[in-house]
Write a protein that holds these residues in place. Structure first.
Motif, short mmCIF file in Angstrom:
data_model
loop_
_atom_site.label_atom_id
_atom_site.label_comp_id
_atom_site.label_asym_id
_atom_site.label_seq_id
_atom_site.Cartn_x
_atom_site.Cartn_y
_atom_site.Cartn_z
N TYR A 64 -4.08 3.33 12.57
CA TYR A 64 -4.96 2.52 11.75
C TYR A 64 -4.39 1.13 11.56
CZ TYR A 64 -1.77 3.90 7.96
OH TYR A 64 -0.67 4.12 7.19
N ARG A 65 -5.32 0.17 11.34
CA ARG A 65 -4.92 -1.23 11.12
C ARG A 65 -5.93 -1.87 10.19
NH1 ARG A 65 -6.45 -6.03 13.32
NH2 ARG A 65 -7.73 -5.01 14.89
N ASN A 66 -5.44 -2.54 9.16
CA ASN A 66 -6.33 -3.26 8.26
C ASN A 66 -6.74 -4.56 8.94
OD1 ASN A 66 -7.72 -4.60 6.31
ND2 ASN A 66 -6.14 -4.47 4.74
N ALA A 72 -6.69 -3.24 1.88
CA ALA A 72 -7.61 -2.09 1.88
C ALA A 72 -7.20 -1.16 0.75
CB ALA A 72 -7.56 -1.38 3.22
N ASP A 73 -7.92 -1.27 -0.36
CA ASP A 73 -7.62 -0.47 -1.54
C ASP A 73 -8.35 0.87 -1.45
OD1 ASP A 73 -6.42 0.06 -3.94
OD2 ASP A 73 -7.96 -0.94 -5.13
N LYS A 74 -7.76 1.91 -2.00
CA LYS A 74 -8.35 3.25 -1.98
C LYS A 74 -8.67 3.69 -0.55
CE LYS A 74 -9.86 2.77 -6.63
NZ LYS A 74 -10.84 2.34 -7.54
N ILE A 131 -10.12 17.13 7.87
CA ILE A 131 -8.84 16.71 7.30
C ILE A 131 -9.05 15.35 6.66
CG2 ILE A 131 -6.41 16.22 7.79
CD1 ILE A 131 -6.84 17.74 10.44
N ARG A 132 -8.41 15.12 5.50
CA ARG A 132 -8.57 13.84 4.81
C ARG A 132 -7.23 13.38 4.25
NH1 ARG A 132 -13.28 13.39 0.58
NH2 ARG A 132 -14.39 12.88 2.50
N TRP A 133 -6.93 12.11 4.53
CA TRP A 133 -5.77 11.46 3.94
C TRP A 133 -6.27 10.39 2.97
CZ3 TRP A 133 -5.98 12.79 9.07
CH2 TRP A 133 -4.94 13.59 9.56
N ALA A 134 -5.80 10.42 1.74
CA ALA A 134 -6.16 9.41 0.74
C ALA A 134 -4.88 8.69 0.32
CB ALA A 134 -6.82 10.07 -0.47
N PHE A 135 -4.80 7.40 0.62
CA PHE A 135 -3.60 6.63 0.35
C PHE A 135 -3.59 6.14 -1.09
CE2 PHE A 135 -3.98 6.81 4.78
CZ PHE A 135 -2.75 6.62 5.33
N GLN A 136 -2.43 6.19 -1.71
CA GLN A 136 -2.28 5.76 -3.10
C GLN A 136 -2.07 4.25 -3.21
OE1 GLN A 136 -2.83 8.03 -5.51
NE2 GLN A 136 -3.30 9.31 -3.75
N ASN A 137 -1.51 3.63 -2.18
CA ASN A 137 -1.23 2.20 -2.21
C ASN A 137 -2.14 1.45 -1.25
OD1 ASN A 137 0.98 2.57 -3.99
ND2 ASN A 137 2.23 3.21 -2.25
N PRO A 138 -2.54 0.22 -1.58
CA PRO A 138 -3.38 -0.56 -0.67
C PRO A 138 -2.66 -0.85 0.64
CG PRO A 138 -3.32 -1.57 -2.86
CD PRO A 138 -2.29 -0.48 -2.83
N ILE A 139 -3.44 -0.93 1.71
CA ILE A 139 -2.89 -1.31 3.02
C ILE A 139 -3.01 -2.84 3.11
CG2 ILE A 139 -3.08 -1.05 5.53
CD1 ILE A 139 -2.44 1.57 3.97
N PRO A 140 -1.90 -3.56 3.28
CA PRO A 140 -1.98 -5.02 3.30
C PRO A 140 -2.77 -5.53 4.51
CG PRO A 140 0.23 -4.27 3.87
CD PRO A 140 -0.55 -3.06 3.48
N VAL A 141 -3.24 -6.75 4.43
CA VAL A 141 -3.94 -7.38 5.55
C VAL A 141 -3.03 -7.32 6.77
CG1 VAL A 141 -4.88 -9.55 6.42
CG2 VAL A 141 -5.27 -8.87 4.04
N GLY A 143 -1.79 -4.72 8.01
CA GLY A 143 -0.93 -3.54 7.93
C GLY A 143 -1.38 -2.45 8.88
N THR A 144 -0.43 -1.75 9.46
CA THR A 144 -0.73 -0.69 10.42
C THR A 144 0.01 0.59 10.04
OG1 THR A 144 1.11 -1.27 11.88
CG2 THR A 144 -1.01 -2.34 12.32
N GLY A 145 -0.42 1.68 10.64
CA GLY A 145 0.26 2.95 10.44
C GLY A 145 -0.27 3.98 11.40
#
Length: 154
Positions: A64-66, A72-74, A131-141, A143-145
């Motif tokens: 993923y990449r913002n 990218a919040d929530k 399957i669902r992943w819900a991130f607790q912290n925003p992904i910065p502009v 940002g990748t993972g």
């Protein structure tokens, strides 16, 4: 035979994963092979799936990449399980899963399946439909993972 093989491989590719905000997703699937070298040491190789058979272990990778102009919040990714694959695990992550087509979510260990006569049994990996992943912290502009999960060809 080629058509059947193509259809089987197409059934292994996960449906499109969905993410919140302006997050771009890129999905890949690999066959996990364990090779033993001349010294008896085992190595795990990830190969592109040309031919798969029931019992083959698959690794699904979600990059993923913002791509948006704001964090990218929530951030949430939801990925349906391919129908030809039984969920195995999601590595060190603890995603929420659904066993009813995405209507209800929870940790696999907390879910149960209704049985005839009103009883219930503990949910198993084979019951997972999404399957669902819900991130607790925003992904910065920018940002990748990467996320991954494993499955076994039915």
């Amino acid at each position: 035979m080629r058509t059947v093989l193509f259809l089987l491989l197409a059934a292994l590719i996960p449906g499109p994963a969905f993410a919140a905000n302006q997050v771009a997703l890129d999905n890949h699937v690999f066959v996990e092979r364990v090779l033993t070298d001349a010294e008896g040491k085992q190595r795990i190789l990830l190969e592109e799936p040309k031919v798969v058979v029931p019992g083959d272990r698959l690794v699904f990778v979600l990059n993923y990449r913002n791509a948006g102009a704001q964090p990218a919040d929530k951030f949430v990714i939801t990925n349906p399980m391919p129908s030809a694959v039984r969920f195995a695990d999601a590595g060190d992550t603890r995603p929420f899963v659904s066993i009813d087509g995405g209507k209800q979510w929870g940790l696999l260990s907390d879910l149960s399946v209704p049985m005839e006569g009103g009883t219930r049994r503990a949910a198993q990996p084979a019951d997972v439909t999404h399957i669902r992943w819900a991130f607790q912290n925003p992904i910065p502009v920018g940002g990748t993972g990467k996320l991954m999960f494993r499955g076994v060809v039915k």
